[in-house]
Enzyme design. Structure first.
Site, PDB file in Angstrom:
ATOM      1  N   HIS A  94      28.359 -43.911  45.181  1.00  0.00           N
ATOM      2  CA  HIS A  94      28.320 -45.031  44.624  1.00  0.00           C
ATOM      3  C   HIS A  94      29.430 -44.970  43.474  1.00  0.00           C
ATOM      4  O   HIS A  94      29.190 -44.357  42.663  1.00  0.00           O
ATOM      5  CB  HIS A  94      27.072 -45.579  44.196  1.00  0.00           C
ATOM      6  CG  HIS A  94      27.041 -46.958  43.842  1.00  0.00           C
ATOM      7  ND1 HIS A  94      27.175 -48.088  44.806  1.00  0.00           N
ATOM      8  CD2 HIS A  94      27.327 -47.511  42.379  1.00  0.00           C
ATOM      9  CE1 HIS A  94      27.183 -49.203  43.968  1.00  0.00           C
ATOM     10  NE2 HIS A  94      27.251 -48.944  42.639  1.00  0.00           N
ATOM     11  N   SER A  95      30.501 -46.012  43.414  1.00  0.00           N
ATOM     12  CA  SER A  95      31.353 -45.915  42.068  1.00  0.00           C
ATOM     13  C   SER A  95      32.197 -44.521  42.132  1.00  0.00           C
ATOM     14  O   SER A  95      32.882 -44.073  43.129  1.00  0.00           O
ATOM     15  CB  SER A  95      30.732 -46.813  40.962  1.00  0.00           C
ATOM     16  OG  SER A  95      31.687 -46.806  40.079  1.00  0.00           O
ATOM     17  N   MET A  96      31.796 -44.015  40.940  1.00  0.00           N
ATOM     18  CA  MET A  96      32.398 -42.477  40.705  1.00  0.00           C
ATOM     19  C   MET A  96      32.271 -41.603  41.910  1.00  0.00           C
ATOM     20  O   MET A  96      32.897 -40.988  42.384  1.00  0.00           O
ATOM     21  CB  MET A  96      31.800 -42.013  39.543  1.00  0.00           C
ATOM     22  CG  MET A  96      32.693 -40.555  39.236  1.00  0.00           C
ATOM     23  SD  MET A  96      31.736 -39.664  37.754  1.00  0.00           S
ATOM     24  CE  MET A  96      30.075 -39.471  38.448  1.00  0.00           C
TER      25      MET A  96
END
Length: 257
Positions: A94-96
């Site tokens: 998720h994200s990074m």
């Protein structure tokens, strides 16, 4: 066969499952830890062993400085992960964490001829897309905290706790440095993957656009799916049942193939 006692400080397993057919390795967002995924095993098929990754700077890795360069992090994780790739596996980030999981997938393919069964990337622009907003990892502390508040991923009670924030800010700065300075170089290890990619996004996400999610399509030679859920950048917390139901459907399909 992996001995259950060999799970190390990088790789956690809330509920070890020696009989599992698949492993799902989960990579957190900036500032996040393996605890984000601690209950996922209860909502996924029983033949999936959920293995959250604990990055340096948090949890059992608290005393190890957080990485600020993607290449260094990936080269550190890959050899540790290798013994756990003795059965079909998938990555979720998720994200990074999405950027980390993709970079790790490329590295494993190039160095060890291993690829995930499926790459699930969540709330992240594709790495070949330049940042659409100014980076935040170098912002003064007050502005950095304001940006964190707008992202809505850090509870207000934490943001207002000076003691906690003094511990968290170095980790958050390191994580944002890692994700914001990662450059997709299109080197041989970053040619399109053989595995399918599914991108997840939030309908109200102000940080990642549909176009930036759609751009993951060009990074696989296989199929690509885009799934959009209600919520902002952190729909992983606001719409967990929808996300986990979607992941369940994919693993059930793997089981039928």
């Amino acid at each position: 066969m992996i001995n259950r006692q060999t799970f190390n400080s990088y790789i956690t397993c809330p509920k070890p499952n020696p009989q599992a057919q698949f492993r799902l390795f989960c990579f957190p967002y900036a500032g996040g830890s393996s605890l984000i995924f601690r209950t996922w095993y209860a909502s996924l098929p029983q033949n999936v062993e959920v293995c959250p990754i604990e990055l340096p700077g948090r949890g059992k890795q608290m005393k190890i400085p957080a990485f600020t360069q993607m290449e260094t992090l990936v080269k550190a994780i890959a050899p540790i992960l290798l013994p756990y790739l003795d059965k079909p596996f998938a990555f979720f980030g998720h994200s990074m964490g999405a950027l980390i999981s993709a970079a790790l997938a490329w590295h494993l393919a190039e160095e060890y001829d291993k690829q995930p069964l499926h790459l699930f990337v969540s709330a992240s622009r594709a790495p070949q897309i330049p940042l659409s907003k100014p980076p935040i990892h170098t912002l003064p502390e007050h502005e950095f905290k304001q940006k964190l508040r707008r992202l809505n991923g850090t509870p207000a009670s934490v943001l207002e706790n000076d003691e906690l924030m003094q511990l968290l800010i170095p980790i958050l700065r390191a994580d944002f440095t890692l994700s914001e300075t990662y450059i997709y170089t299109q080197q041989p290890q970053e040619t399109p993957l053989e595995c399918p990619i599914t991108a997840f996004g939030g309908l109200e996400d102000q940080e990642v656009s549909i176009q930036e999610l759609e751009a993951w399509r060009s990074l696989t030679k296989n199929s690509f799916q885009l799934e959009i859920f209600p919520g902002d950048h952190f729909f992983i917390h606001s719409s967990p049942s929808l996300l986990l139901a979607n992941l369940t459907a994919y693993f059930q399909a793997f089981n039928l193939s």
